[in-house]
Design a protein around this motif. Structure first.
Motif, PDB file in Angstrom:
ATOM      1  N   TRP A   1       0.847  -1.184   0.000  1.00 45.63           N
ATOM      2  CA  TRP A   1       0.000   0.000   0.000  1.00 45.63           C
ATOM      3  C   TRP A   1       0.884   1.235   0.000  1.00 45.63           C
ATOM      4  CZ3 TRP A   1      -5.222  -1.027  -0.151  1.00 45.63           C
ATOM      5  CH2 TRP A   1      -5.638  -2.301   0.263  1.00 45.63           C
ATOM      6  N   ARG A   2       0.342   2.328  -0.426  1.00 47.94           N
ATOM      7  CA  ARG A   2       1.098   3.569  -0.385  1.00 47.94           C
ATOM      8  C   ARG A   2       1.234   4.047   1.055  1.00 47.94           C
ATOM      9  NH1 ARG A   2      -0.001   8.809  -4.279  1.00 47.94           N
ATOM     10  NH2 ARG A   2       1.783  10.045  -3.584  1.00 47.94           N
ATOM     11  N   GLU A   3       2.424   4.535   1.409  1.00 48.49           N
ATOM     12  CA  GLU A   3       2.640   5.040   2.761  1.00 48.49           C
ATOM     13  C   GLU A   3       1.614   6.124   3.088  1.00 48.49           C
ATOM     14  OE1 GLU A   3       4.914   4.816   0.470  1.00 48.49           O
ATOM     15  OE2 GLU A   3       6.674   3.715   1.210  1.00 48.49           O
ATOM     16  N   GLY A   4       1.115   6.082   4.293  1.00 49.87           N
ATOM     17  CA  GLY A   4       0.137   7.062   4.715  1.00 49.87           C
ATOM     18  C   GLY A   4      -1.287   6.719   4.338  1.00 49.87           C
ATOM     19  N   SER A   5      -1.509   5.535   3.794  1.00 50.92           N
ATOM     20  CA  SER A   5      -2.850   5.166   3.350  1.00 50.92           C
ATOM     21  C   SER A   5      -3.814   4.973   4.511  1.00 50.92           C
ATOM     22  CB  SER A   5      -2.803   3.866   2.545  1.00 50.92           C
ATOM     23  OG  SER A   5      -2.160   4.044   1.319  1.00 50.92           O
TER      24      SER A   5
ATOM     25  N   ALA B   1       3.430   1.257  11.791  1.00 55.48           N
ATOM     26  CA  ALA B   1       3.422   1.507  10.348  1.00 55.48           C
ATOM     27  C   ALA B   1       2.646   2.775  10.030  1.00 55.48           C
ATOM     28  CB  ALA B   1       2.779   0.327   9.610  1.00 55.48           C
ATOM     29  N   ASN B   2       3.054   3.454   8.982  1.00 54.35           N
ATOM     30  CA  ASN B   2       2.364   4.664   8.552  1.00 54.35           C
ATOM     31  C   ASN B   2       1.180   4.298   7.655  1.00 54.35           C
ATOM     32  OD1 ASN B   2       1.674   7.288   7.981  1.00 54.35           O
ATOM     33  ND2 ASN B   2       3.262   7.581   6.448  1.00 54.35           N
ATOM     34  N   ILE B   3       0.241   3.608   8.266  1.00 50.99           N
ATOM     35  CA  ILE B   3      -1.036   3.286   7.625  1.00 50.99           C
ATOM     36  C   ILE B   3      -2.098   3.353   8.713  1.00 50.99           C
ATOM     37  CG2 ILE B   3      -0.153   1.849   5.741  1.00 50.99           C
ATOM     38  CD1 ILE B   3      -1.740   0.222   8.797  1.00 50.99           C
ATOM     39  N   LYS B   4      -3.341   3.388   8.299  1.00 53.90           N
ATOM     40  CA  LYS B   4      -4.434   3.358   9.260  1.00 53.90           C
ATOM     41  C   LYS B   4      -5.548   2.486   8.706  1.00 53.90           C
ATOM     42  CE  LYS B   4      -7.689   6.259  11.858  1.00 53.90           C
ATOM     43  NZ  LYS B   4      -7.360   5.576  13.138  1.00 53.90           N
ATOM     44  N   PHE B   5      -6.097   1.633   9.562  1.00 49.36           N
ATOM     45  CA  PHE B   5      -7.258   0.842   9.183  1.00 49.36           C
ATOM     46  C   PHE B   5      -8.509   1.585   9.637  1.00 49.36           C
ATOM     47  CE2 PHE B   5      -4.027  -2.606   9.811  1.00 49.36           C
ATOM     48  CZ  PHE B   5      -3.971  -3.010   8.480  1.00 49.36           C
ATOM     49  N   ALA B   6      -9.342   1.965   8.691  1.00 50.43           N
ATOM     50  CA  ALA B   6     -10.594   2.655   8.995  1.00 50.43           C
ATOM     51  C   ALA B   6     -11.744   1.667   8.792  1.00 50.43           C
ATOM     52  CB  ALA B   6     -10.762   3.865   8.091  1.00 50.43           C
ATOM     53  N   PHE B   7     -12.398   1.285   9.875  1.00 48.19           N
ATOM     54  CA  PHE B   7     -13.481   0.308   9.799  1.00 48.19           C
ATOM     55  C   PHE B   7     -14.777   1.025   9.431  1.00 48.19           C
ATOM     56  CE2 PHE B   7     -10.219  -1.843  12.123  1.00 48.19           C
ATOM     57  CZ  PHE B   7     -10.337  -3.159  11.716  1.00 48.19           C
ATOM     58  N   VAL B   8     -15.393   0.550   8.362  1.00 43.51           N
ATOM     59  CA  VAL B   8     -16.599   1.199   7.832  1.00 43.51           C
ATOM     60  C   VAL B   8     -17.787   0.262   7.954  1.00 43.51           C
ATOM     61  CG1 VAL B   8     -15.263   2.656   6.261  1.00 43.51           C
ATOM     62  CG2 VAL B   8     -16.053   0.415   5.479  1.00 43.51           C
TER      63      VAL B   8
ATOM     64  N   THR C   1       7.068   9.361   7.055  1.00 40.43           N
ATOM     65  CA  THR C   1       7.335  10.634   6.390  1.00 40.43           C
ATOM     66  C   THR C   1       6.083  11.235   5.767  1.00 40.43           C
ATOM     67  OG1 THR C   1       9.598   9.954   5.952  1.00 40.43           O
ATOM     68  CG2 THR C   1       8.751  11.809   4.685  1.00 40.43           C
ATOM     69  N   PRO C   2       5.344  10.487   4.916  1.00 37.74           N
ATOM     70  CA  PRO C   2       4.132  11.089   4.335  1.00 37.74           C
ATOM     71  C   PRO C   2       3.026  11.173   5.383  1.00 37.74           C
ATOM     72  CG  PRO C   2       4.912   9.194   3.059  1.00 37.74           C
ATOM     73  CD  PRO C   2       5.593   9.166   4.383  1.00 37.74           C
ATOM     74  N   PRO C   3       2.137  12.147   5.279  1.00 33.98           N
ATOM     75  CA  PRO C   3       1.009  12.222   6.209  1.00 33.98           C
ATOM     76  C   PRO C   3      -0.015  11.144   5.896  1.00 33.98           C
ATOM     77  CG  PRO C   3       0.768  13.865   4.498  1.00 33.98           C
ATOM     78  CD  PRO C   3       2.130  13.219   4.296  1.00 33.98           C
TER      79      PRO C   3
END
Length: 292
Positions: free
Chosen positions: A51-55, A83-90, A257-259
């Motif tokens: 995945w792209r960083e910050g996803s 890790a620079n990711i976030k899981f958003a539960f929908v 690094t990426p937001p």
């Protein structure tokens, strides 16, 4: 499934064994990779899974009781700490990872392959599109221990970030008792020698994967009974938490690094996958797992 040439799918199969070092009967969890018909040693199916960083990766539930959904939310978030990711539960709408809780095996697609493939719940086959699950937890039940929930959820979400199995780390160097292992999987799983070679003995090409040095404590490593190895020191008990190397490697693969930002579907393609274990951790990552 044979027509697909750029997906990876992991299926967990388990059997009973007695871990001599513990003296307790446990279940041996084996995650079996089902790969396209081509030479898997070339690593071509391990590409483009990162995945792209910050996803912000949207996760939706297809089914499952709320008590189990809460556990998935709880333990999946452990990866977010490193890790620079976030899981958003929908609760509705499209989801990048689609979780089912159908009885049977536990498995996950690798990384962003969930954007392109899913499982047909009627046939169990992989199909193009996102109408079916991309991850399944097949043994959630009241008798499963909290440690068991944590272990399998961490493992499957490791796969969803692209992680491979640690025993296939290019630097693993496990001294397998191959006749014993072949006989075991022949008798228990009906595997021929080629399938055992692919799923147990094969190590990924160091030039095609990102990895750290072999980490026997990784959450992506499944248990190896002592009678499956020539050197008892190579037996591996159950790992139930993220190891220090799991944490540092996933932080390397997904740097901060990426937001954090909303994922754009097009932004996730063309990125190399990743793998844990071995000198450079950071190439093709993929891993998976277990039952109580």
């Amino acid at each position: 499934m044979k027509n697909f040439t750029s997906w990876s799918f992991v299926l967990c199969i388990f059997h009973l064994f007695t871990l001599s070092s513990c003296g307790n009967e446990k279940q041996l969890e084996i995650c079996t990779e089902i790969l396209p018909v081509r030479d898997p040693s070339k690593g071509t199916v391990l590409r483009n899974t990162k995945w792209r960083e910050g996803s912000i990766i949207k996760v939706g539930f297809i089914n499952g009781e709320e008590v189990y959904r809460q556990k998935v939310r709880l333990y999946a978030a452990e990866w977010e700490k490193h890790a620079n990711i976030k899981f958003a539960f929908v609760n509705n709408g499209p989801a990048d990872i689609r979780v089912s809780m159908n009885p049977g095996s536990s498995w996950s697609y690798h990384g962003n392959e969930s954007l392109r493939f899913s499982q047909n719940m009627n046939t169990g086959e992989t199909v193009a599109g996102t109408n079916g699950p991309s991850m399944n937890f097949g043994w959630f039940e009241p008798s499963l221990s909290e440690v068991g929930f944590r272990r399998v959820i961490l493992h499957e979400f490791g796969h969803s970030l692209g992680l491979i199995h640690e025993h296939q780390n290019p630097t693993a160097g496990i001294d397998w008792n191959k006749p014993k292992v072949r006989a075991y999987y022949r008798d228990k799983n009906g595997w021929d020698e080629a399938k055992t070679e692919l799923n147990i003995f094969k190590r990924y090409d160091a030039n095609l994967t990102q990895f750290t040095s072999y980490d026997r404590a990784s959450i992506m490593h499944y248990s190896i009974p002592v009678d499956h190895v020539n050197n008892p020191a190579h037996a591996v008990a159950w790992n139930t938490t993220l190891s220090d190397t799991d944490k540092s490697f996933i932080a390397f693969v997904y740097p901060r690094t990426p937001p954090i930002r909303e994922r754009e579907h097009s932004s996730h393609h063309g990125h190399q996958g990743i793998g844990t274990g071995g000198g450079n951790r950071g190439g093709d990552i993929m891993r998976e797992e277990n039952k109580k």
